[in-house]
Design an enzyme around this catalytic site. Structure first.
Site, PDB file in Angstrom:
ATOM      1  N   CYS A  92     -43.084  11.890 -37.075  1.00  0.00           N
ATOM      2  CA  CYS A  92     -42.002  11.055 -36.554  1.00  0.00           C
ATOM      3  C   CYS A  92     -42.508  10.059 -35.519  1.00  0.00           C
ATOM      4  O   CYS A  92     -41.860   9.036 -35.264  1.00  0.00           O
ATOM      5  CB  CYS A  92     -40.903  11.926 -35.958  1.00  0.00           C
ATOM      6  SG  CYS A  92     -41.447  12.930 -34.549  1.00  0.00           S
ATOM      7  N   HIS A 143     -39.341  14.663 -30.098  1.00  0.00           N
ATOM      8  CA  HIS A 143     -38.996  14.030 -31.373  1.00  0.00           C
ATOM      9  C   HIS A 143     -38.687  12.562 -31.121  1.00  0.00           C
ATOM     10  O   HIS A 143     -37.969  12.222 -30.174  1.00  0.00           O
ATOM     11  CB  HIS A 143     -37.778  14.715 -32.009  1.00  0.00           C
ATOM     12  CG  HIS A 143     -37.284  14.019 -33.240  1.00  0.00           C
ATOM     13  ND1 HIS A 143     -37.969  14.051 -34.434  1.00  0.00           N
ATOM     14  CD2 HIS A 143     -36.174  13.256 -33.452  1.00  0.00           C
ATOM     15  CE1 HIS A 143     -37.308  13.352 -35.335  1.00  0.00           C
ATOM     16  NE2 HIS A 143     -36.216  12.857 -34.756  1.00  0.00           N
TER      17      HIS A 143
END
Length: 890
Positions: free
Chosen positions: A143, A215
């Site tokens: 990510c 994230h």
């Protein structure tokens, strides 16, 4: 894969709800540079989340879902109910602790950040959409690539190609699940190379509460209760981390949980370690001591020891998910590889001795053999392993710990040094304990090492040159003595030869006159008839005189063997010549030193030596060097001008050249290439055609090279056919056998062929292996993990194919180097042979000239000195060799 982006700016200065509708105005789309866009397409294909994967959850370290995107959507209650998980696990809000507040902020008052909008990602410090891809999501662990998408729109035209290379290498360098510190260092590197990205916005980086897990958000929004970091651009991100370099949060991973600890770069080439047998030195000595306690004079005792030796060691000591043991407590805890061929041969020898009848070996003999097995670690210390040695020799890295490569290499060298110094003592102790002092191992003499440190450079006097002068004078005296003795030897030969008058005259006038009777003198001295004129096409050699020809040879003196050689040359049978050349050369050597016409004998010996090498190269390698062929043709023209006849069908040099051009082996190699490039039914048809051609050619007379080609081709095609027809459960050994035979085939015949059928089988086997490891799981979360594993397996497959292609390229370079070496050898070998034989003939010809009886002593003209080379020679130095064998630049 289109690289679409959204750009719609809203600058409200805070995280409050925006005063303007997010989707009321039409969006404007920017286009990246062509090179950057193509690079992103390649990165996306490798690291995108599979379309059928579950993109709505993030896995925790325990393997269970830790969060779901779109937390404020209607699916959250159903999600919690389906998981049967407590609500506290997936709660939406959470207090930001003090330890995390230095990097993160509480965003519970901005619920839109946790919603999926399917349009864009947001920047943290200012609520505005960030340019990003919206048609897909990156795979778990990658990510962080979303951070570099907005940077791609800020790159100038001059830096486009450099930034493309930077993006292409980025996933391989960082890998999956890098730390926040690694992302920080990468950003610093990007700013240094591309200063224009300093003000570029970045998507929100969110942290999971209480866990070192980050994230990078995308269009799915933030996971519930996760805290956004206090940065919205490259500049603010770098400044935030720089001011908190001592924080433990920098060790957190960016991405979701991985698939467990494993060797990062383990590939199929390391799978053999799974089935290899290992044993510690302590267990080996303990087992051997137990064997020595058994009565070896009985059959039952020998069978018990045999069973013990057959069960030595353990397998499955290391594999991709199982690290090599690290319990290193001295040399006795080192692991010895029992599957090595050298160790296996010694074990098999002892096992064979145990299985022989009792009368062949006594108990004491068997005890000595078993005690000798205790020295396996000391005799084969190169196959003794610790964790550091194993990982260093196989270039393995555990769980992306690439930063430990330097320490692993250093510790491996320390372990090697320790093993080399302590293994001998271990063996001595084992022998002393197991034999109760009856046997002793000779201890190596210790070598004292001293280290002297000089504060000042040592001053030494000028070296004396008297010893060099003495060596020179001694060498000159010895050379003069040898030369004097050699001249005396030649004079003795002349006196002895002149005293005999037993050879008749042999005329070469070309008429039908018969030789004169033995008592009469000849009508004219022997020599070349004036009516015999050499053709203009003959290449003359200045090292031979005009009177050295077949007509000046006394056949009675030469004997029947020389006549047989002349007949063999006239017939032109290469196989007969190859068998007769070694004996003929020894006879010609004798004739050169003791018969008249030695120049002609020297020329024939030169021709036969060169011809023998050429016939051997033709029969064994189907090779005819142009230099060797040219040398043969030159000598053949000279011999033909001097009266030697050749076969009307062609000279031996012509026959060799024709044989190379019409070689059966070369034709079969080309047919084999055509069969290897085909697949399916075409391969079987071409294989049948090749085998029919082989069956037809077996009935003919073949060279050793042709027979070797027939045997290797038949074995290779049979192995490929077996690999294609065998059951998939038994495919691995047959496929490995076929690939090994193909490699041997390429090495033997200097080819670089590849089998399309074998490559297809190898790819199918790897795909099946990857699918077999995935299995079936009952939940949707496990299906996502399975899809992730399939994606990783496909990535591993691509890397293995790239490694296989690199191996093929290295083999091609090795074949090129071998061909260059063979070419140089083929050029120098005939030249050296010609020079050695010609110089020997020229040196020995001085004593044989005076053998003719009855000739008055007249002053003969000084012959031209023989010179093997007329031009400046090539210097074969290390510089040229280094240039030949230098590794090509990639």
């Amino acid at each position: 894969m289109s690289a679409s982006s959204s750009r719609q700016l809203f600058d409200c200065g805070s995280l409050d709800w925006p005063n303007k509708s997010l989707f009321g105005d039409p969006t404007t789309r920017d286009v990246m540079h062509e090179h950057i866009s193509s690079t992103w397409n390649a990165v996306i294909r490798r690291h995108m989340l599979a379309p059928n994967a579950d993109a709505e959850t993030i896995l925790g370290r325990d393997g269970l879902p830790s969060a779901q995107f779109d937390a404020y959507g209607a699916m959250l209650p159903s999600f919690i109910q389906a998981l049967n998980a407590p609500t506290t696990r997936l709660r939406i809000t959470h207090r930001c602790p003090t330890a995390e507040s230095i990097l993160c902020a509480d965003a519970s008052h901005a619920p839109w950040l946790y919603m999926a909008n399917n349009v864009c990602a947001y920047e943290a410090t200012h609520l505005k959409p960030v340019q990003t891809f919206i048609a897909f999501d990156f795979a778990h662990g990658y990510c962080y690539l979303s951070l570099f998408i907005p940077l791609s729109f800020r790159i100038t035209f001059e830096n486009a190609r450099s930034f493309s290379r930077f993006l292409e290498q980025l996933p391989d360098i960082l890998g999956a699940y890098p730390t926040l510190a690694a992302i920080y260092k990468t950003m610093l590197f990007a700013i240094r190379l591309f200063p224009e990205v300093l003000q570029a916005p970045i998507p929100i980086i969110a942290k999971r509460p209480g866990v070192l897990q980050f994230h990078v958000s995308d269009a799915r929004g933030l996971p519930p209760s996760w805290f956004p970091m206090k940065c919205g651009s490259v500049r603010s991100f770098v400044a935030l981390i720089t001011n908190n370099l001592n924080s433990d949060l920098l060790d957190g991973i960016v991405g979701s949980n991985g698939d467990g600890e494993h060797y990062t770069n383990w590939n199929s080439g390391h799978d053999h370690w799974i089935v290899n047998r290992f044993i510690t030195v302590r267990d080996l000595h303990s087992s051997l001591k137990s064997a020595l306690d058994v009565d070896l004079d009985t059959e039952g005792g020998r069978n018990a020891v045999l069973d013990l030796l057959l069960d030595l060691g353990v397998t499955n000591l290391v594999r991709r998910e199982k690290r090599f043991p690290a319990h290193f407590q001295g040399a006795e805890s080192v692991y010895l590889l029992l599957s090595c061929e050298r160790v296996g041969n010694e074990l098999v020898a002892v096992q064979d001795a145990l299985q022989e009848p009792l009368a062949n070996h006594s108990g004491l003999d068997l005890r000595a053999l078993i005690i000798n097995l205790g020295g396996l670690p000391s005799r084969h210390s190169d196959i003794c392993y610790t964790r550091n040695i194993f990982e260093n020799d196989n270039h393995l890295v555990w769980n992306f710990e690439f930063y430990r490569i330097a320490s692993i290499t250093r510790n491996a060298q320390i372990d090697r040094d320790m093993l080399s110094s302590s293994m001998a003592n271990l063996f001595s102790n084992f022998v002393s304990e197991s034999s109760n002092g009856q046997y002793r191992v000779k201890e190596p003499r210790p070598i004292a090492q001293y280290r002297v440190e000089h504060d000042e450079p040592v001053a030494s006097g000028a070296p004396s040159a008297w010893w060099q002068v003495l060596i020179g004078i001694t060498t000159a005296i010895l050379g003069a003595i040898i030369f004097f003795l050699w001249r005396c030897f030649l004079r003795a030969k002349r006196v002895k030869f002149q005293a005999k008058d037993s050879f008749p005259w042999f005329t070469t006038s070309g008429d039908d006159d018969s030789p004169p009777p033995p008592g009469d003198s000849p009508s004219h001295p022997p020599g070349r008839s004036p009516d015999r004129v050499l053709p203009r096409t003959v290449v003359r050699d200045l090292s031979f005189n005009d009177d050295d020809d077949l007509h000046s040879v006394d056949l009675d003196e030469a004997g029947s063997r020389f006549g047989e050689v002349v007949s063999l040359i006239a017939r032109g049978n290469l196989r007969e010549l190859a068998g007769a050349i070694p004996e003929s050369l020894s006879n010609l050597t004798l004739l050169q030193t003791s018969a008249s016409g030695s120049g002609f004998y020297t020329m024939v010996a030169l021709y036969l030596a060169t011809l023998g090498d050429a016939i051997t190269a033709f029969h064994e390698h189907n090779d005819a060097s142009p230099t060797t062929t040219q040398s043969l043709r030159t000598v053949e023209l000279q011999l033909e001008a001097r009266g030697l006849r050749f076969n009307e069908a062609g000279t031996p040099a012509n026959l060799i050249q024709r044989g190379v051009n019409s070689s059966v082996g070369r034709a079969l190699v080309r047919l084999t290439q055509s069969a290897l490039l085909a697949t399916g039914e075409k391969f079987r048809t071409r294989m049948a055609t090749t085998l029919e051609r082989i069956a037809a050619e077996r009935l003919n007379t073949l060279t050793a090279y042709d027979q070797r080609v027939i045997e290797m081709t038949t074995e290779l095609l049979a192995a490929i056919k077996t690999a294609l027809e065998v059951e998939r459960s038994e495919l691995t050994p047959h496929l490995a056998n076929a690939e090994a035979l193909l490699q041997v085939y390429n090495n033997l015949f200097s080819t670089d062929y590849a089998s399309a059928s074998l490559l297809a089988l190898r790819r199918e086997m790897i795909l099946r292996s990857a699918e077999g490891r995935v299995g079936e799981q009952p939940t949707s979360a496990s299906d996502a993990a399975n899809e992730e594993l399939v994606q990783r397996s496909m990535t591993k497959l691509d890397k293995e194919i790239e490694l296989f292609q690199a191996q093929i390229d290295s083999q091609r370079r090795a074949v090129t180097i071998t061909e260059a070496s063979n070419l140089r050898e083929n050029i120098l070998q005939p030249i050296n042979t010609v020079a050695n034989i010609a110089m020997a003939g020229a040196f020995l010809r001085g004593g044989a000239r005076h053998r003719m009886p009855g000739m008055p002593d007249v002053a003969a003209p000084m012959p031209n000195p023989f010179r093997a080379f007329s031009g400046r020679g090539h210097s074969l130095t290390t510089t040229r060799s280094g240039g030949l064998f230098r590794r090509p630049r990639v």
